[in-house]
Design an enzyme around this catalytic site. Structure first.
Site, short mmCIF file in Angstrom:
data_model
loop_
_atom_site.label_atom_id
_atom_site.label_comp_id
_atom_site.label_asym_id
_atom_site.label_seq_id
_atom_site.Cartn_x
_atom_site.Cartn_y
_atom_site.Cartn_z
N ASP A 16 -3.63 6.86 8.16
CA ASP A 16 -3.53 5.62 7.41
C ASP A 16 -4.69 4.73 7.91
OD1 ASP A 16 -2.25 3.50 5.91
OD2 ASP A 16 -1.60 2.69 7.83
N LEU A 17 -5.03 3.67 7.17
CA LEU A 17 -6.15 2.83 7.61
C LEU A 17 -5.67 1.56 8.32
CD1 LEU A 17 -9.23 2.26 7.58
CD2 LEU A 17 -8.90 1.15 5.36
N ASP A 18 -5.07 0.66 7.54
CA ASP A 18 -4.65 -0.62 8.11
C ASP A 18 -3.49 -0.41 9.09
OD1 ASP A 18 -4.05 -3.29 8.58
OD2 ASP A 18 -2.86 -3.49 6.76
N THR A 24 -6.51 -4.64 9.73
CA THR A 24 -6.91 -5.54 8.64
C THR A 24 -5.73 -6.39 8.18
OG1 THR A 24 -6.83 -3.47 7.37
CG2 THR A 24 -8.98 -4.51 7.62
N LYS A 52 2.95 -4.78 4.68
CA LYS A 52 2.17 -3.71 5.32
C LYS A 52 2.39 -2.38 4.61
CE LYS A 52 1.44 -5.66 9.86
NZ LYS A 52 1.76 -5.62 11.28
N GLY A 53 1.30 -1.73 4.27
CA GLY A 53 1.39 -0.42 3.62
C GLY A 53 1.72 -0.49 2.13
N SER A 121 -4.75 6.06 2.50
CA SER A 121 -4.47 4.62 2.57
C SER A 121 -4.12 4.06 1.20
CB SER A 121 -5.71 3.91 3.12
OG SER A 121 -5.65 2.53 2.88
N ALA A 122 -3.32 2.98 1.20
CA ALA A 122 -2.98 2.29 -0.04
C ALA A 122 -4.11 1.35 -0.48
CB ALA A 122 -1.71 1.49 0.15
N SER A 123 -5.07 1.13 0.41
CA SER A 123 -6.09 0.10 0.14
C SER A 123 -7.19 0.58 -0.80
CB SER A 123 -6.74 -0.35 1.45
OG SER A 123 -7.82 -1.20 1.16
N ASN A 125 -9.85 -1.02 -0.93
CA ASN A 125 -11.07 -1.40 -0.19
C ASN A 125 -11.37 -0.44 0.96
OD1 ASN A 125 -11.57 -3.96 -1.61
ND2 ASN A 125 -9.66 -4.63 -0.67
N LYS A 152 3.15 4.61 -1.68
CA LYS A 152 4.04 5.03 -0.62
C LYS A 152 5.35 4.24 -0.78
CE LYS A 152 0.02 5.24 2.48
NZ LYS A 152 -0.70 4.61 3.59
N GLU A 176 0.75 6.88 10.84
CA GLU A 176 1.10 5.74 9.99
C GLU A 176 1.67 4.58 10.80
OE1 GLU A 176 1.60 4.00 7.34
OE2 GLU A 176 0.75 5.26 5.78
N ASP A 177 1.53 3.35 10.29
CA ASP A 177 2.14 2.21 10.97
C ASP A 177 3.23 1.54 10.13
OD1 ASP A 177 0.29 1.10 9.08
OD2 ASP A 177 0.59 -0.82 10.07
P1 B16 Z 1 -6.08 -3.60 -0.81
P2 B16 Z 1 -2.88 0.95 4.46
C1 B16 Z 1 -2.61 -1.23 2.94
O1 B16 Z 1 -3.40 -0.43 3.78
C2 B16 Z 1 -2.21 -2.51 3.69
O2 B16 Z 1 -1.37 -2.20 4.79
C3 B16 Z 1 -1.47 -3.41 2.74
O3 B16 Z 1 -1.12 -4.61 3.41
C4 B16 Z 1 -2.37 -3.72 1.53
O4 B16 Z 1 -1.69 -4.53 0.60
C5 B16 Z 1 -2.77 -2.39 0.87
O5 B16 Z 1 -3.42 -1.56 1.82
C6 B16 Z 1 -3.69 -2.60 -0.33
O6 B16 Z 1 -4.90 -3.09 0.14
O7 B16 Z 1 -5.72 -4.97 -1.31
O8 B16 Z 1 -7.28 -3.60 0.09
O9 B16 Z 1 -6.22 -2.61 -1.95
O10 B16 Z 1 -1.97 0.54 5.57
O11 B16 Z 1 -2.21 1.80 3.40
O12 B16 Z 1 -4.18 1.54 4.95
MG MG Z 2 -0.92 0.89 7.40
#
Ligand code: B16
Ligand code: MG
Length: 224
Positions: A16-18, A24, A52-53, A121-123, A125, A152, A176-177
């Site tokens: 996972d990233l964040d 972040t 988160k996540g 990751s869900a992000s 970015n 997720k 994962e966190d």
């Molecule tokens: P973005 P992960 C998640 O990252 C974050 O934990 C979560 O807080 C955030 O809303 C989500 O990414 C989407 O991020 O706005 O950058 O697309 O933990 O899945 O790496």
């Molecule tokens: Mg995370």
């Protein structure tokens, strides 16, 4: 030092990233807090745990629920864009100093032993963040919020990562966190390692207090 066993090279990792590679969450929090304040309510760090996540769109829904605010779809789109622009201002300032403790050493060990790893990751970015901290080229595959249609705890993100790593789920170890992330890994029939609060991550196969505990010795145990 290289570490050779037959089994070891069969296992792969999905990070996972964040909360695992970088923190972040603190930047997400600042941007969501500003938005909440603009809308006339407070948003605490404790409440931020719920985001988160979770995907960006779902995060806004949770935030608006907390503030008991109802908005049109158009307004929501505008706010999502505003929030992301502010978040990106923080991301653009990130450097490799923000890689969480122990992660560089762990990735070096995996590289030295030809153990592949992907990002899950869900992000949306994620690629930019990995570039900012200098890790983009290290991952065999990057699967992020742009690649999935189900968030997720759906296992989709990790199943796509496994496919890209050319492995069936039983060879995959997810780090994962977030509770939803651990559930996604379990739903994918993968080994799950939770980093953070034992109560939140109780469904994980292994739980570590922080990334520093994701040591070479622990990795050797996981892949043995
Ligand atoms: P973005 P992960 C998640 O990252 C974050 O934990 C979560 O807080 C955030 O809303 C989500 O990414 C989407 O991020 O706005 O950058 O697309 O933990 O899945 O790496
Ligand atoms: Mg995370």
């Amino acid at each position: 030092m290289q570490y050779h066993t037959k089994e070891m090279s069969n296992k792969v990792f999905i990070f996972d990233l964040d909360g695992v590679i970088v923190d972040t969450a603190k930047y997400h929090y600042l941007a969501w807090k500003n938005l909440a304040n603009e809308l006339g309510f407070e948003f605490t760090e404790k409440q931020n745990e719920q985001l988160k996540g979770v995907s960006r769109v779902r995060s806004l829904e949770i935030l608006l629920n907390l503030g008991k605010v109802e908005l049109s779809e158009d307004k929501k789109r505008t706010l999502l864009n505003e929030k992301n622009q502010e978040y990106l201002e923080y991301v653009h300032k990130m450097t490799s100093d923000e890689i969480l403790p122990g992660i560089q050493v762990a990735l070096n060990f995996l590289d030295d032993n030809n153990i592949k790893y992907a990002l899950g990751s869900a992000s949306k970015n994620a690629p930019l963040i990995l570039k900012k901290v200098g890790l983009f080229d290290r991952f065999t595959a990057i699967v992020d919020g742009n690649d999935v249609s189900k968030a997720k705890p759906d296992p989709e993100v990790f199943l796509i990562a496994a496919k890209k790593l050319n492995k069936t789920p039983n060879y995959c170890i997810v780090i994962e966190d977030a509770r939803a992330g651990i559930q996604a890994a379990n739903n994918a029939q993968m080994t799950s390692v939770g980093i953070g609060d034992k109560k939140v991550l109780s469904q994980a196969n292994y739980i570590l207090d922080n990334t520093e505990m994701f040591t070479v010795d622990f990795i050797k145990k996981l892949i043995a």
